[in-house]
Design an enzyme around this catalytic site. Structure first.
Site, PDB file in Angstrom:
ATOM      1  NE  ARG A   1      -3.871   0.539   1.928  1.00 18.24           N
ATOM      2  CZ  ARG A   1      -5.069   0.546   2.508  1.00 18.24           C
ATOM      3  NH1 ARG A   1      -5.281   1.256   3.589  1.00 18.24           N
ATOM      4  NH2 ARG A   1      -6.047  -0.167   1.993  1.00 18.24           N
TER       5      ARG A   1
ATOM      6  NE  ARG B   1     -10.443  -5.733   0.527  1.00 16.39           N
ATOM      7  CZ  ARG B   1      -9.665  -4.701   0.932  1.00 16.39           C
ATOM      8  NH1 ARG B   1     -10.228  -3.647   1.502  1.00 16.39           N
ATOM      9  NH2 ARG B   1      -8.367  -4.717   0.722  1.00 16.39           N
TER      10      ARG B   1
ATOM     11  CD  GLN C   1     -12.922  -2.178  -0.738  1.00 16.25           C
ATOM     12  OE1 GLN C   1     -12.113  -2.066   0.165  1.00 16.25           O
ATOM     13  NE2 GLN C   1     -14.139  -2.678  -0.540  1.00 16.25           N
TER      14      GLN C   1
ATOM     15  CG  HIS D   1      -8.359  -0.323  -2.747  1.00 10.54           C
ATOM     16  ND1 HIS D   1      -7.562  -1.408  -2.423  1.00 10.54           N
ATOM     17  CD2 HIS D   1      -8.993   0.032  -1.593  1.00 10.54           C
ATOM     18  CE1 HIS D   1      -7.712  -1.682  -1.143  1.00 10.54           C
ATOM     19  NE2 HIS D   1      -8.561  -0.833  -0.611  1.00 10.54           N
TER      20      HIS D   1
ATOM     21  CB  CYS E   1     -14.041   0.819   0.232  1.00  5.71           C
ATOM     22  SG  CYS E   1     -13.676   2.580   0.387  1.00  5.71           S
TER      23      CYS E   1
ATOM     24  CG  ASP F   1     -13.602   5.906  -0.774  1.00  9.21           C
ATOM     25  OD1 ASP F   1     -13.525   5.819   0.463  1.00  9.21           O
ATOM     26  OD2 ASP F   1     -12.591   5.858  -1.516  1.00  9.21           O
TER      27      ASP F   1
HETATM   28  N1   CP Z   1     -11.253  -0.578   2.535  1.00  8.76           N
HETATM   29  C1   CP Z   1      -9.978  -0.578   2.928  1.00  8.76           C
HETATM   30  O1   CP Z   1      -9.046  -0.772   2.142  1.00  8.76           O
HETATM   31  O2   CP Z   1      -9.805  -0.367   4.259  1.00  8.76           O
HETATM   32  P1   CP Z   1      -8.407  -0.137   4.996  1.00  8.76           P
HETATM   33  O3   CP Z   1      -7.915   1.222   4.570  1.00  8.76           O
HETATM   34  O4   CP Z   1      -8.741  -0.211   6.445  1.00  8.76           O
HETATM   35  O5   CP Z   1      -7.454  -1.202   4.565  1.00  8.76           O
HETATM   36  N1  NVA Z   2     -10.041   6.383  -1.203  1.00 12.68           N
HETATM   37  C1  NVA Z   2      -9.654   5.989   0.126  1.00 12.68           C
HETATM   38  C2  NVA Z   2      -9.845   4.518   0.293  1.00 12.68           C
HETATM   39  C3  NVA Z   2      -9.473   3.979   1.643  1.00 12.68           C
HETATM   40  C4  NVA Z   2      -9.689   2.485   1.723  1.00 12.68           C
HETATM   41  C5  NVA Z   2      -8.219   6.410   0.380  1.00 12.68           C
HETATM   42  O1  NVA Z   2      -7.385   6.257  -0.525  1.00 12.68           O
HETATM   43  O2  NVA Z   2      -7.916   6.898   1.470  1.00 12.68           O
END
Ligand code: CP
Ligand code: NVA
Length: 314
Positions: free
Chosen positions: A111, A301, A141, A138, A273, A233
């Site tokens: 990430r 997930r 997701q 993502h 999400c 989101d």
């Molecule tokens: N939806 C999601 O990716 O959550 P986190 O940021 O907690 O991993």
């Molecule tokens: N769009 C959000 C998703 C978090 C799971 C972010 O990037 O923070």
């Protein structure tokens, strides 16, 4: 115990990495959804499938769901994981990080702030690299989300999924994944927050092949008309916190509330999400309503990522 793998034939992914959604073929996504269903119904059958395999989880940003479900996924498949937090290239070049990790683990889950970080890791690592969220995508997701939709409605083709909010990483991955599977996709954003134009162009290409429709608008009511699922989101993604006050004003017309949900199909579900900011992109009433399937998404997930690891780790 190794015979368990033979008893459960698993299609291997042709690509080495999942850095972008389109690294998987349409057929591989379908196989993954089927396998996720099997894993969910009969987890014990896969309990040793990845025995002796290890993952490195690299997190530059916070995570609850992604990090814990990857840790649980690999453990429940008989393997294990190690975690590193902070900038991936904070102390040495990415190409060195990648060539260390490939000597120790069979897969890397990353990430990162920038998509290019994940791509560079993949370029230099012989171990598969999985995108656990970047500024652009993502994919994990989106896989769990289409699995959740299929579970809920039985059939994906013909559904309409409406995304209301920021044209962000989650929106991009959902758009690509939904359209390739024949799900109509509508996205409404405030002006200036439309999805990435190159990704929209790719999505149009996918829609032309699958026959699904893509609608890009600034009118949330238009987007949710006829939708079986309304998705949102956060208005401010991780890394953009300085913009949050400005965004709160600019996104006010894009809140998913009872009024907007009433414009979707009567049996529409609400998706997110998570994490959610109640009172911003969604009201507390909607996320807590009977229409909300956000915790099914979160559960899935785990199952979708177990299927992904089974298909990617060799
Ligand atoms: N939806 C999601 O990716 O959550 P986190 O940021 O907690 O991993
Ligand atoms: N769009 C959000 C998703 C978090 C799971 C972010 O990037 O923070």
């Amino acid at each position: 115990m190794a015979t368990l793998i033979a008893a459960q034939p698993v299609t291997q992914v042709a690509a080495t990495d999942l850095v972008r959604d389109l690294d998987l073929t349409d057929d591989e996504v379908q196989c993954l959804l089927d396998l996720a269903g099997k894993v969910k119904r009969t987890p014990a059958k896969f309990a040793r499938a990845l025995a002796g395999k290890y993952l490195a989880l690299l997190f530059e940003k916070p995570s609850l769901r992604t990090r814990l479900t990857f840790e649980l996924s690999i453990k429940q498949l008989g393997g294990d994981s190690v975690v590193s937090e902070g900038p991936v290239d904070g102390r040495e070049p990415l190409k060195d990080v990648a060539r260390n990790l490939e000597r120790w683990v069979q897969g890397i889950v990353a990430r990162t702030f920038s998509q290019s970080t994940i791509e560079e890791l993949a370029q230099w690592s012989s171990a598969p690299v999985i995108n656990a969220l970047s500024d652009l995508y993502h994919p994990c997701q989106a896989l769990a989300d289409v699995f959740t939709l299929r579970e809920r409605f039985g059939e994906l083709r013909g559904l309409k999924l409406a995304f209301v909010g920021d044209g962000n990483n989650v929106a991009h991955s959902l758009m690509l994944t939904a359209l390739r599977l024949g799900v109509d996709f509508a996205i409404s954003t405030p002006e200036g927050y439309a999805p990435n134009a190159e990704i929209v162009a790719q999505a149009e290409g996918l829609a032309a092949v699958s026959g699904a429709r893509l609608q890009v608008t600034h009118d949330p009511a238009k987007a949710v008309a006829g939708a079986s699922a309304v998705y949102t989101d956060v208005w401010t993604s991780m890394g953009k916190e300085k913009e949050s006050a400005k965004r709160r004003k600019q996104f006010a017309s894009h809140q998913v509330n009872g009024g907007l949900m009433a414009l979707a199909r009567h049996d529409a579900v609400f998706m997110h999400c998570l994490p959610a900011k109640r009172g911003e992109e969604v009201t507390d009433a909607v996320i807590e309503s009977g229409q909300s399937i956000v915790f099914d998404q979160a559960e899935n997930r785990l199952h979708a990522q177990k299927a992904l690891l089974l298909m990617m780790l060799r």
